[in-house]
Enzyme design. Structure first.
Site, short mmCIF file in Angstrom:
data_model
loop_
_atom_site.label_atom_id
_atom_site.label_comp_id
_atom_site.label_asym_id
_atom_site.label_seq_id
_atom_site.Cartn_x
_atom_site.Cartn_y
_atom_site.Cartn_z
N ASP A 140 1.03 -1.34 0.15
CA ASP A 140 -0.22 0.00 -0.02
C ASP A 140 0.87 0.85 0.12
OD1 ASP A 140 -2.33 -1.38 0.14
OD2 ASP A 140 -2.41 -0.91 2.48
N LYS B 125 -3.75 2.86 -2.10
CA LYS B 125 -4.99 3.05 -1.25
C LYS B 125 -4.23 3.98 -0.62
CE LYS B 125 -6.61 -0.91 0.46
NZ LYS B 125 -7.23 -1.44 1.78
N MET C 289 -8.50 7.89 10.18
CA MET C 289 -8.79 8.61 8.73
C MET C 289 -9.92 9.71 8.96
SD MET C 289 -10.01 4.63 7.18
CE MET C 289 -10.10 3.87 9.12
N1 SAH Z 1 -4.18 -0.33 9.50
C1 SAH Z 1 -3.60 0.87 9.76
C2 SAH Z 1 -4.77 1.98 9.57
C3 SAH Z 1 -5.21 2.38 8.16
S1 SAH Z 1 -6.40 3.28 7.76
C4 SAH Z 1 -3.21 1.65 11.31
O1 SAH Z 1 -3.46 0.27 12.30
O2 SAH Z 1 -2.31 2.86 11.61
C5 SAH Z 1 -5.82 4.68 7.77
C6 SAH Z 1 -5.61 5.72 8.24
O3 SAH Z 1 -4.31 5.84 9.40
C7 SAH Z 1 -5.20 7.01 8.15
O4 SAH Z 1 -6.26 7.94 7.64
C8 SAH Z 1 -4.85 7.79 9.45
O5 SAH Z 1 -5.48 8.31 10.30
C9 SAH Z 1 -3.79 6.48 9.60
N2 SAH Z 1 -2.54 6.57 9.74
C10 SAH Z 1 -1.90 5.70 8.93
N3 SAH Z 1 -0.35 6.19 9.33
C11 SAH Z 1 -0.18 6.79 9.88
C12 SAH Z 1 0.76 7.69 10.35
N4 SAH Z 1 1.94 7.58 9.97
N5 SAH Z 1 0.53 8.78 11.08
C13 SAH Z 1 -0.66 8.86 11.88
N6 SAH Z 1 -1.75 8.49 11.29
C14 SAH Z 1 -1.08 7.68 10.34
#
Ligand code: SAH
Length: 248
Positions: free
Chosen positions: A36, A58, A171
């Site tokens: 992704d 994604k 999100m």
């Molecule tokens: N599976 C992922 C979440 C997927 S949904 C997890 O466990 O982190 C995607 C969301 O994750 C983004 O919209 C944001 O809210 C958050 N996200 C992912 N990477 C991030 C990062 N480095 N810093 C802050 N938020 C993050």
């Protein structure tokens, strides 16, 4: 021909150092790597030189490959006998549709393993100096999606009004105004310390601090874009004191 195995692997929030040893071993063994957008590019270096790497995008709002096609890709590669490393941001079972991919594999009798990762819901906050719990400030935390806030089937914001609970919203940045309104309308104190962490644990990390009642305009003015995580609760007060990661 034997069916290949699919590893659903959490890549962590951004810092490649947070990747697990098991994830690394799976990557090294994979014939195909499907990854992704939020996966740290450095991790691809663990793939074999002859492995096929497939970027499936994604991003909030659109997918480079629709989910159905991602599912199909995993199934087809495994049925062709190849070992697949499916790399997902954070933890594969925290949003991001990892569970749906696993269900699809089960439906096709494809063997799989899940390799958990550090979720951004905890890891990105940690890099901003925000602990999700604290004995004096927060006795627990909720992790919710902000993506469904306008749907009737979505989050019941009234469940997250207790002062001693941390609320982590993934999100949620595009709907932050509505989310904050709904939380306050449900009874959460507008003075609750609130932070937004963008690209946590990466060199581009940004942290904005405010209160529930003021965070939406702060984020709008900074023109902050996804991916970012919102955290509401008294633990946010610790961000100043516990700040340890300075990407500059
Ligand atoms: N599976 C992922 C979440 C997927 S949904 C997890 O466990 O982190 C995607 C969301 O994750 C983004 O919209 C944001 O809210 C958050 N996200 C992912 N990477 C991030 C990062 N480095 N810093 C802050 N938020 C993050």
């Amino acid at each position: 021909m034997a069916i290949g195995k699919v590893f659903l692997i959490g890549a962590g929030p951004g810092d490649p150092g947070l990747f697990t040893l098991k994830g690394k071993a799976c990557l090294e063994a994979a014939d195909v790597v499907v990854y992704d957008r939020l996966v740290a590019p450095e991790l691809l270096a663990y793939a074999r030189h002859d492995a096929t790497t497939v970027y499936v995008g994604k991003e909030a709002g659109y997918h480079t490959l629709p989910q159905q096609e991602i599912n199909q890709l995993l199934v087809n590669e495994a049925l062709a006998g190849r070992t697949v490393a499916r790399l997902k941001g954070g933890d594969p079972f925290v949003f991001g549709r990892g569970a749906e991919e696993a269900e699809e594999l089960v439906a096709h009798h494809i063997p799989f393993e899940v390799v958990p990762g550090v979720t951004s819901a905890i890891g990105a906050l940690a890099y901003a100096g925000i602990p999700v719990t604290h004995r004096d400030l927060s006795s627990g935390f909720h992790v919710v999606t902000g993506h469904e806030c306008l749907q009737s089937t979505g989050v019941n914001w009234g469940l997250f009004t207790a002062e001693n609970q941390t609320l982590v919203i993934l999100m949620g940045i595009s709907h932050l105004e509505e989310i904050a309104q709904r939380l306050m309308a449900a009874g959460r104190n507008p003075a609750t310390p609130t932070a937004v962490v963008r690209l946590g644990s990466t060199p581009q990390q940004q942290v904005l601090l405010g209160e529930l009642g003021s965070i939406a305009p702060i984020v709008r003015e900074a023109n902050l874009r996804p991916p970012a995580t919102v955290v509401v609760g008294n633990v946010v007060r610790l961000a100043e004191t516990l700040r340890w990661f300075d990407p500059d």
